[in-house]
Design an enzyme around this catalytic site. Structure first.
Site, PDB file in Angstrom:
ATOM      1  CG  HIS A 119      -1.890  -1.141   1.307  1.00  0.00           C
ATOM      2  ND1 HIS A 119      -2.670  -1.799   2.485  1.00  0.00           N
ATOM      3  CD2 HIS A 119      -2.444  -1.849   0.156  1.00  0.00           C
ATOM      4  CE1 HIS A 119      -3.213  -2.613   1.844  1.00  0.00           C
ATOM      5  NE2 HIS A 119      -3.371  -2.757   0.715  1.00  0.00           N
ATOM      6  CB  CYS A 127       2.098  18.146  -7.249  1.00  0.00           C
ATOM      7  SG  CYS A 127       0.648  18.849  -7.653  1.00  0.00           S
ATOM      8  CB  SER A 193      -8.344  -9.126   9.991  1.00  0.00           C
ATOM      9  OG  SER A 193      -8.453  -8.259   9.078  1.00  0.00           O
ATOM     10  CG  ASN A 217      -3.366 -12.696  12.662  1.00  0.00           C
ATOM     11  OD1 ASN A 217      -2.905 -11.619  12.819  1.00  0.00           O
ATOM     12  ND2 ASN A 217      -3.577 -13.266  11.252  1.00  0.00           N
TER      13      ASN A 217
END
Length: 258
Positions: A119, A127, A193, A217
């Site tokens: 990500h 810009c 998750s 987890n």
């Protein structure tokens, strides 16, 4: 040591290409709350506005209020034992790649070299209009009175090199993730998750090609019973133990020869 920890070490030791898929949970001990949890940024900001392409165009002040809070949080955070354990494993040849959904840069701060930021990150800025690049150092010291940060040339909003809602995953991240996933015979899910696509499909891809899945987890996730071994333990506690098991004695020699 629990039986499950030993089983996790065994499948890791007997795998030749190991990748890790990490999410927000691995950085919680570093002082970065899961955005969706109480106290996280989504409890203070509306994600549909401050982390979206719509917000960049229509409410850049709100976007930069959010970004300033995030940047301050990232600046204070330091790698925790889970990040450092992954670095040790990479250095020993026991980990090929880390694919992370996080934008905090803590894997790199810990010393891990082969990191794919699915990500993006907040280390570069450009810009949103003319695409002029701005150095990260220029963002240091920004105050609320300076917001939104606007381009010197076209006066459009400057934004970080992260993926906002409504934007595609960068081709390089997709291609590199696909490359390592196709080679992997073990994927270690850590602190995610499994709700966010398309990164969440990576463990299913590894499993479908005959690989194995280790999940670390706290609590239940969208992965259900996918994992061959599941550790319902804090990553900052069990990853250092696994690193100790996998980087000493015969294991060290085994991995260093790959």
């Amino acid at each position: 040591m629990s039986l499950l920890l030993q089983q996790a070490a065994d499948i890791w030791q007997n795998s030749r290409r190991v990748i890790a898929l990490t999410g927000a949970g691995i950085s919680v001990p570093s002082g970065i709350p899961d955005f969706r949890s109480p106290g996280g940024l989504w409890s203070q900001f509306d994600a549909s506005v401050v982390a979206s392409t719509w917000g960049l165009e229509h409410n850049p002040k709100a976007v930069w209020d959010f970004l300033l809070s995030a940047l301050e949080m990232f600046e204070q955070a330091k790698p925790n034992p889970a990040h450092l354990a992954l670095t040790r494993l990479e250095q020993a040849g026991a980990l090929s790649c880390v694919i992370t959904q996080n934008i905090d840069g803590l894997h790199q701060q810990a010393g891990t070299r082969n990191v794919i930021e699915f990500h993006g990150n907040c280390r570069g800025f450009y810009c949103n209009g003319c695409r002029r690049e701005y150095p990260a150092a220029a963002a240091v010291g920004l105050q609320k009175a300076d917001l939104p940060w606007l381009c010197d040339v076209c006066r459009r909003v400057i934004r970080p090199t992260l993926v906002f809602f409504g934007e595609a995953i960068p081709h390089e991240a997709l291609n590199r993730s696909r490359h390592w996933s196709e080679q992997a015979d073990l994927v270690v899910i850590i602190g995610t998750s499994g709700d966010v696509a398309p990164a969440n499909v990576i463990p299913y891809q590894v499993k479908a090609q005959g690989g194995r899945v280790l999940e670390i987890n706290l609590g239940q996730t969208a992965y259900g019973n996918l994992a061959d071994v599941r550790l319902d333990l804090p990553a900052e506690e069990c990853l250092p133990v696994l690193a100790d098991l996998l980087t000493e004695g015969e294991s060290q020699s085994l991995f260093s020869s790959r």
